[in-house]
Design a protein around this motif. Structure first.
Motif, short mmCIF file in Angstrom:
data_model
loop_
_atom_site.label_atom_id
_atom_site.label_comp_id
_atom_site.label_asym_id
_atom_site.label_seq_id
_atom_site.Cartn_x
_atom_site.Cartn_y
_atom_site.Cartn_z
N ALA A 113 32.20 34.07 34.42
CA ALA A 113 32.08 34.60 35.78
C ALA A 113 30.70 35.23 35.99
CB ALA A 113 33.17 35.62 36.05
N ASP A 114 30.11 34.97 37.14
CA ASP A 114 28.83 35.59 37.48
C ASP A 114 29.02 37.01 38.01
OD1 ASP A 114 27.09 33.30 36.98
OD2 ASP A 114 28.12 32.38 38.68
N ALA A 115 30.21 37.29 38.53
CA ALA A 115 30.54 38.62 39.04
C ALA A 115 32.05 38.78 39.02
CB ALA A 115 29.99 38.83 40.44
N ILE A 116 32.51 40.01 39.10
CA ILE A 116 33.95 40.31 39.00
C ILE A 116 34.33 41.32 40.07
CG2 ILE A 116 35.73 41.38 37.53
CD1 ILE A 116 34.07 40.39 35.11
N VAL A 117 35.52 41.14 40.65
CA VAL A 117 36.13 42.14 41.52
C VAL A 117 37.47 42.51 40.92
CG1 VAL A 117 37.05 42.68 43.80
CG2 VAL A 117 35.00 41.26 43.61
N ILE A 118 37.71 43.81 40.72
CA ILE A 118 39.00 44.31 40.26
C ILE A 118 39.69 44.98 41.44
CG2 ILE A 118 40.19 45.88 38.68
CD1 ILE A 118 37.96 45.45 36.68
N LEU A 119 40.89 44.51 41.74
CA LEU A 119 41.58 44.89 42.97
C LEU A 119 42.51 46.10 42.79
CD1 LEU A 119 42.43 41.26 44.09
CD2 LEU A 119 40.64 42.73 45.03
N GLY A 120 43.17 46.47 43.88
CA GLY A 120 44.06 47.63 43.89
C GLY A 120 45.43 47.32 43.34
N GLY A 121 46.27 48.36 43.30
CA GLY A 121 47.62 48.19 42.78
C GLY A 121 48.17 49.50 42.23
N GLU A 122 49.03 49.37 41.23
CA GLU A 122 49.76 50.50 40.68
C GLU A 122 48.86 51.47 39.90
OE1 GLU A 122 52.69 47.26 41.45
OE2 GLU A 122 50.65 47.37 40.66
#
Length: 253
Positions: free
Chosen positions: A66-75
């Protein structure tokens, strides 16, 4: 003419299934799907992954290119990862496998210089990965609506963006209207992290690393009522950071 390829973005959510909480899962899926759609519209080749549904090794392998990463919301993050204990008010279900995998992603991104954006829980993952801690429960205040259906939990407030930060440059101003829905917040900042935005009540609402291309926002730029350009601008910032890294590599070579 040389063929151009789209930059590769890994979008990492907590889990792909919450059969015990269908309303919550449906809300999360709308938010997460918005990030994927916005990234694809921005020219990214997106891979969407659920950290709880694979081993740490599999997650790291799946995101290795991956050239970039997004970590999303949640618990909520499992308390043991930041030295906390269970039993706090409004504690959610925990996904320790997802925590482990996402924490590993942040640490590898720091080592490699991979651009990374954390959203809501994603900001907290960044902080914990770098040795920070979490306030386990905050007063309702301005950060979420309480005693309402999940579809109405998001609440609008403003944040002050600190001058000279990557975030302020990305969003183009000193203040931003945001949509948030969190009951936890940053306590002790992780190593190398700096506060990049504050809420009117003084809570840290965004962080960025002092030298690595890592940014976290506590709010939801992907929310339906968020300013329409907010998420695209944050994704564009990832792309600018990636271009800067590639340019520096060409110069070094």
């Amino acid at each position: 003419m040389a063929e151009t390829t789209s930059p590769r973005l890994a979008v990492v959510e907590v889990t792909g299934s919450r059969p015990d909480r269908p309303a919550y899962h449906a809300k999360v899926q709308v938010l997460n799907g918005t990030v994927v759609a916005a990234a694809e519209q921005g020219g990214w080749a997106v891979t969407r992954l659920a950290a709880a549904d694979m081993t740490i090794a599999t997650l790291l392998t799946a995101t290795a290119d991956a050239d970039a990463i997004v970590i999303l919301g949640g618990e909520d993050i499992t308390p043991r990862f930041y030295g906390g204990v269970s039993g706090y008010p409004e504690e959610t279900l925990h996904f320790p496998v997802a925590d482990d995998g996402q924490l590993a992603l942040v640490r590898r991104a720091l080592d490699r210089g991979t651009p990374l954006l954390g959203i809501c829980r994603g900001l907290q993952i960044i902080n914990v990965a770098l040795g920070g801690s979490i306030v386990q429960h905050i007063d309702e205040g301005i950060h979420r609506n309480v005693d309402v259906p999940i579809d109405r939990i998001l609440r609008e407030h403003t944040v002050e963006l600190l001058e000279g930060t990557v975030l302020a440059d990305s969003l183009g101003g000193a203040f931003a209207a945001v949509q948030s829905a969190h009951h936890q917040s940053v306590d002790r900042l992780g190593a190398g992290l700096l506060a990049a935005a504050f809420a009117p009540d003084g809570l840290i609402e965004a962080v960025e690393h002092e030298f690595a291309p890592i940014t976290g926002v506590q709010w939801h730029p992907e929310a339906p009522d968020a300013p329409a350009d907010q998420l695209p601008l944050l994704l564009r910032s990832l792309e600018r950071q990636l271009a800067a890294i590639e340019a520096a590599g060409r110069i070094a070579a």
